[in-house]
Design an enzyme around this catalytic site. Structure first.
Site, PDB file in Angstrom:
ATOM      1  N   CYS A  86       0.822  -1.218   0.000  1.00 26.98           N
ATOM      2  CA  CYS A  86       0.000   0.000   0.000  1.00 26.98           C
ATOM      3  C   CYS A  86       0.853   1.264   0.000  1.00 26.98           C
ATOM      4  O   CYS A  86       1.964   1.279   0.528  1.00 26.98           O
ATOM      5  CB  CYS A  86      -0.899   0.026   1.234  1.00 26.98           C
ATOM      6  SG  CYS A  86      -1.998  -1.386   1.326  1.00 26.98           S
ATOM      7  N   CYS A  90     -15.126  23.732  19.985  1.00 22.94           N
ATOM      8  CA  CYS A  90     -13.719  23.500  20.365  1.00 22.94           C
ATOM      9  C   CYS A  90     -13.029  24.791  20.812  1.00 22.94           C
ATOM     10  O   CYS A  90     -12.346  24.835  21.830  1.00 22.94           O
ATOM     11  CB  CYS A  90     -12.938  22.930  19.183  1.00 22.94           C
ATOM     12  SG  CYS A  90     -13.767  21.610  18.300  1.00 22.94           S
ATOM     13  N   CYS A 112     -13.115  26.788  24.404  1.00 24.03           N
ATOM     14  CA  CYS A 112     -12.177  26.462  25.488  1.00 24.03           C
ATOM     15  C   CYS A 112     -10.729  26.460  25.004  1.00 24.03           C
ATOM     16  O   CYS A 112      -9.849  26.991  25.662  1.00 24.03           O
ATOM     17  CB  CYS A 112     -12.517  25.102  26.089  1.00 24.03           C
ATOM     18  SG  CYS A 112     -14.132  25.094  26.885  1.00 24.03           S
ATOM     19  N   HIS A 113     -10.485  25.859  23.836  1.00 21.99           N
ATOM     20  CA  HIS A 113      -9.101  25.645  23.408  1.00 21.99           C
ATOM     21  C   HIS A 113      -8.463  26.852  22.728  1.00 21.99           C
ATOM     22  O   HIS A 113      -7.324  26.783  22.277  1.00 21.99           O
ATOM     23  CB  HIS A 113      -9.008  24.417  22.511  1.00 21.99           C
ATOM     24  CG  HIS A 113      -9.168  23.137  23.276  1.00 21.99           C
ATOM     25  ND1 HIS A 113      -8.227  22.701  24.180  1.00 21.99           N
ATOM     26  CD2 HIS A 113     -10.159  22.224  23.307  1.00 21.99           C
ATOM     27  CE1 HIS A 113      -8.633  21.557  24.713  1.00 21.99           C
ATOM     28  NE2 HIS A 113      -9.810  21.245  24.214  1.00 21.99           N
ATOM     29  N   CYS A 119     -13.519  14.397  22.871  1.00 27.62           N
ATOM     30  CA  CYS A 119     -13.723  15.823  23.160  1.00 27.62           C
ATOM     31  C   CYS A 119     -15.207  16.150  23.077  1.00 27.62           C
ATOM     32  O   CYS A 119     -15.766  16.767  23.980  1.00 27.62           O
ATOM     33  CB  CYS A 119     -12.980  16.699  22.154  1.00 27.62           C
ATOM     34  SG  CYS A 119     -11.224  16.812  22.433  1.00 27.62           S
TER      35      CYS A 119
END
Lengths: 190, 237
Positions: free
Chosen positions: B47, B147, B150-151, B197
């Site tokens: 692959c 997201c 907070c981040h 999360c």
């Protein structure tokens, strides 16, 4: 007359578009995430879209209308009493699955609080129990966005996470001088 | 204590008592699976993970990327799935998630010491990145969560045990996954991390291998461009 109508239509269209955050094409891609996930995005509310679009800092010219709309969402307990049962309020405040207040706010005698939100240590002893303090506390919990647009704090009442009576219980937990919140030391206090 | 220092200490402790790290065990298991022949008689060495057939050195550090053969953006997890179905001849329902994760651990281990190099070259890459950015900043659901709230806004502040990581900035969180989480004994890729999360904030989770996960990953990876992969798989709290 026709020009005015066209202008009005364009204005209306611009307004409608401004309220959208995700485009149709994007929602189609999001749908690949599964039904429950996709629905949350497809049902994004206009106020959430505004906060998303402006990355939580609304331009000054949008604030008056935004605040007014958020204020209009606030409902009060049928009894009219903004302070309920502090014991019930404590159970709500200190439950991770329920209101989860302690995770962000310092001051709980049960759990160590975080510092995402302001410290609420001895909240009622510092502020007293005046009607104004009761109302302010109740309204911030019911709909934080009516005071702090786009803040991280959940809009407990406006989003149906807590009933007006439950919010009044939490207000009592914070304000009542007899409440554990005001008589016992906060976990982590020095 | 700084969570990174704490993780280092725990890792040393585990190495002293067990003699081998869980990450090493999973990598070894992944290597075996990589060299296992599928129904078509081919191993995964047949692959292309982006740098040519069988080339693993540094390949994971360049994912997610667009692949011409599938006409899709794929991350490590998705590319493993593609390899197992298209080249090795497994049926999708035969593929166990735990095997995909083990193989991801093995392939990622070949990128330790490399720097993240993700590009936005193909239109599909640009579109997915744009979607990832939107998802990252979106406020949705009954808790109005997203997201960035907070981040980005509350980086370094604490809600619960750990301070919020600066996932787009200095913390280079993209380089922390795949990882072994010693606090919960979990073996996770970034796909699992993103799903958790959402779960933590009571938001429905995107399906594994789905476009919204890939979009968020491409957005995060692009922000980590140039960052050094200190150790893959990582060892985190």
């Amino acid at each position: 007359m026709r020009k005015v109508l066209v202008a009005l239509f364009a204005l209306g269209l611009a307004f409608a578009l401004a309220q959208r955050y995700f485009a149709e094409e994007e929602l189609k891609r999001v749908a690949a995430g599964g039904k429950a996930y996709a629905e949350v995005f497809a049902n994004q509310r206009p106020d959430q879209a505004l906060c998303s679009l402006h990355r939580n800092r609304l331009p000054a010219d949008l604030l008056p209308q935004f605040l007014e709309e958020q204020r209009a969402l606030i409902k009060y307990p049928a009894s009219g009493k903004l302070m309920g049962d502090w014991r019930k309020g404590g159970a709500i405040f200190n439950n991770l699955q329920k209101a989860n207040c302690f995770s962000c706010h310092f001051g709980s005698p049960v759990h160590l609080g975080g510092d995402v939100g302001p410290s609420l240590e001895k909240y009622g002893l510092k502020r007293g129990q005046s009607e104004a303090v009761q109302r302010y506390t109740y309204e911030v919990i019911y709909n934080s966005w009516a005071y702090f647009p786009c803040t991280v704090m959940y809009r407990f009442g406006a989003q149906g996470l807590l009933t007006p009576e439950e919010i009044a219980d939490v207000v009592a937990y914070l304000l009542d001088p007899e409440s554990d919140f005001n008589t016992k030391p906060a976990v982590g206090s020095r | 204590m700084d969570p990174r220092e704490e993780a280092k200490r725990q890792k040393e402790l585990l190495l002293q008592t067990a003699g081998i790290l869980p990450t090493e065990l999973v990598v070894a298991q992944g290597e075996e699976l990589f060299n296992r022949k599928g129904p078509s008689g081919k191993t995964m060495a047949e692959c292309d993970f982006g740098l040519g057939k069988g080339v693993l050195e540094g390949a994971a550090a360049r994912l997610p990327r667009y692949f011409l053969d599938t006409n899709r953006v794929e991350d490590l997890d998705s590319r493993i799935l593609t390899c197992m179905t298209r080249v090795q001849g497994f049926k999708p329902e035969q593929i166990k998630r735990s095997e995909v994760v083990a193989i991801a651990f093995y392939i990622a281990s070949k990128s330790t010491g490399h720097r993240i190099q993700v590009r936005l070259l193909f239109p599909e890459e640009r579109e997915l990145y744009a979607l990832g950015e939107k998802l990252f900043y979106a406020r949705t659901g009954a808790r109005d969560v997203g997201c960035a709230t907070c981040h980005v806004t509350y980086v370094g502040r604490r809600a619960g045990v750990l301070p919020y990581a600066d996932v787009l900035g200095k913390d280079k969180s993209w380089t922390h996954w795949p990882a072994y989480r010693y606090s919960n004994d979990q073996i996770w890729t970034m796909q699992d991390r993103i799903r958790a999360c959402y779960g933590n904030i009571a938001h429905p989770q995107p399906a594994l291998y789905s476009q919204p996960i890939l979009a968020l990953e491409l957005f995060l990876a692009y922000h980590a461009n140039g960052a050094l992969v200190e150790e893959w798989p990582a060892f985190v709290r």
